[in-house]
Design a protein around this motif. Structure first.
Motif, PDB file in Angstrom:
ATOM      1  N   ARG A  26       8.892   7.532  11.812  1.00 58.15           N
ATOM      2  CA  ARG A  26       8.868   6.377  12.710  1.00 58.15           C
ATOM      3  C   ARG A  26      10.249   5.836  13.065  1.00 58.15           C
ATOM      4  NH1 ARG A  26       8.438   1.044  10.024  1.00 58.15           N
ATOM      5  NH2 ARG A  26       8.837   1.403   7.820  1.00 58.15           N
ATOM      6  N   GLU A  74      -0.880   9.386   8.895  1.00 56.35           N
ATOM      7  CA  GLU A  74      -0.173   8.181   8.466  1.00 56.35           C
ATOM      8  C   GLU A  74       1.098   8.544   7.702  1.00 56.35           C
ATOM      9  OE1 GLU A  74      -0.798   4.193   5.714  1.00 56.35           O
ATOM     10  OE2 GLU A  74      -2.520   5.479   6.135  1.00 56.35           O
ATOM     11  N   TYR A  75       1.029   9.552   6.843  1.00 54.57           N
ATOM     12  CA  TYR A  75       2.199  10.001   6.093  1.00 54.57           C
ATOM     13  C   TYR A  75       3.300  10.484   7.046  1.00 54.57           C
ATOM     14  CZ  TYR A  75       5.151  12.857   3.089  1.00 54.57           C
ATOM     15  OH  TYR A  75       6.235  13.401   2.446  1.00 54.57           O
ATOM     16  N   ASN A  76       2.914  11.310   8.009  1.00 56.95           N
ATOM     17  CA  ASN A  76       3.908  11.818   8.958  1.00 56.95           C
ATOM     18  C   ASN A  76       4.502  10.703   9.807  1.00 56.95           C
ATOM     19  OD1 ASN A  76       3.955  14.547   8.246  1.00 56.95           O
ATOM     20  ND2 ASN A  76       2.134  14.967   9.443  1.00 56.95           N
ATOM     21  N   TRP A  77       3.687   9.740  10.187  1.00 50.78           N
ATOM     22  CA  TRP A  77       4.199   8.614  10.957  1.00 50.78           C
ATOM     23  C   TRP A  77       5.226   7.841  10.145  1.00 50.78           C
ATOM     24  CZ3 TRP A  77       4.069   3.278  10.361  1.00 50.78           C
ATOM     25  CH2 TRP A  77       4.525   2.549  11.461  1.00 50.78           C
ATOM     26  N   GLU A  78       4.929   7.587   8.884  1.00 50.39           N
ATOM     27  CA  GLU A  78       5.873   6.875   8.018  1.00 50.39           C
ATOM     28  C   GLU A  78       7.186   7.649   7.872  1.00 50.39           C
ATOM     29  OE1 GLU A  78       5.991   3.931   6.521  1.00 50.39           O
ATOM     30  OE2 GLU A  78       4.011   3.281   7.194  1.00 50.39           O
ATOM     31  N   GLN A  79       7.091   8.977   7.816  1.00 47.37           N
ATOM     32  CA  GLN A  79       8.284   9.800   7.644  1.00 47.37           C
ATOM     33  C   GLN A  79       9.155   9.834   8.901  1.00 47.37           C
ATOM     34  OE1 GLN A  79       9.120  11.313   4.598  1.00 47.37           O
ATOM     35  NE2 GLN A  79       7.440   9.983   4.004  1.00 47.37           N
ATOM     36  N   LYS A  89      -4.907  10.440   6.493  1.00 48.65           N
ATOM     37  CA  LYS A  89      -3.837  10.316   5.490  1.00 48.65           C
ATOM     38  C   LYS A  89      -2.604  11.098   5.911  1.00 48.65           C
ATOM     39  CE  LYS A  89      -7.015  10.013   1.573  1.00 48.65           C
ATOM     40  NZ  LYS A  89      -7.483  10.756   0.385  1.00 48.65           N
ATOM     41  N   MET A  96       6.325   5.992   1.174  1.00 47.10           N
ATOM     42  CA  MET A  96       4.965   6.447   0.983  1.00 47.10           C
ATOM     43  C   MET A  96       5.003   7.813   0.294  1.00 47.10           C
ATOM     44  SD  MET A  96       2.072   7.031   3.867  1.00 47.10           S
ATOM     45  CE  MET A  96       0.499   6.433   3.363  1.00 47.10           C
ATOM     46  N   THR A  97       4.127   7.998  -0.674  1.00 42.40           N
ATOM     47  CA  THR A  97       4.055   9.276  -1.385  1.00 42.40           C
ATOM     48  C   THR A  97       3.213  10.266  -0.588  1.00 42.40           C
ATOM     49  OG1 THR A  97       2.113   8.576  -2.620  1.00 42.40           O
ATOM     50  CG2 THR A  97       4.253   8.155  -3.635  1.00 42.40           C
ATOM     51  N   LYS A  98       3.362  11.547  -0.925  1.00 43.27           N
ATOM     52  CA  LYS A  98       2.582  12.578  -0.237  1.00 43.27           C
ATOM     53  C   LYS A  98       1.103  12.283  -0.383  1.00 43.27           C
ATOM     54  CE  LYS A  98       4.397  16.973   0.545  1.00 43.27           C
ATOM     55  NZ  LYS A  98       4.539  18.348   0.192  1.00 43.27           N
ATOM     56  N   PRO A  99       0.327  12.512   0.675  1.00 42.62           N
ATOM     57  CA  PRO A  99      -1.106  12.210   0.600  1.00 42.62           C
ATOM     58  C   PRO A  99      -1.841  13.158  -0.346  1.00 42.62           C
ATOM     59  CG  PRO A  99      -0.571  13.275   2.682  1.00 42.62           C
ATOM     60  CD  PRO A  99       0.724  13.030   1.970  1.00 42.62           C
TER      61      PRO A  99
END
Length: 65
Positions: free
Chosen positions: A27, A20-25, A17, A1-4
């Protein structure tokens, strides 16, 4: 995922956003690495904002913000 992409008005959608970005980074990271990720993010923010946290004396001698 790219930075929001954050809007100039910083809306609730922007918060979603970022979360979600931090969760993807984080998880798949172990807890210790997740902690370090968020600690670094917090320190980077404080540095950018020019905020110097005050330290309080505690029994465990940890920095408390």
């Amino acid at each position: 995922m790219t930075k929001p992409d954050i809007s100039p008005n910083f809306t609730v959608d922007d918060i979603h956003k970022i979360r979600e970005y931090n969760w993807e980074q984080t998880r798949l990271l172990p807890v210790a690495e997740q902690t370090e990720y968020y600690r670094k993010k917090a320190q980077d923010f404080l540095d950018e904002a020019g905020i110097i946290p005050q330290e309080r004396k505690t029994e465990s001698k940890r920095r408390v913000m």
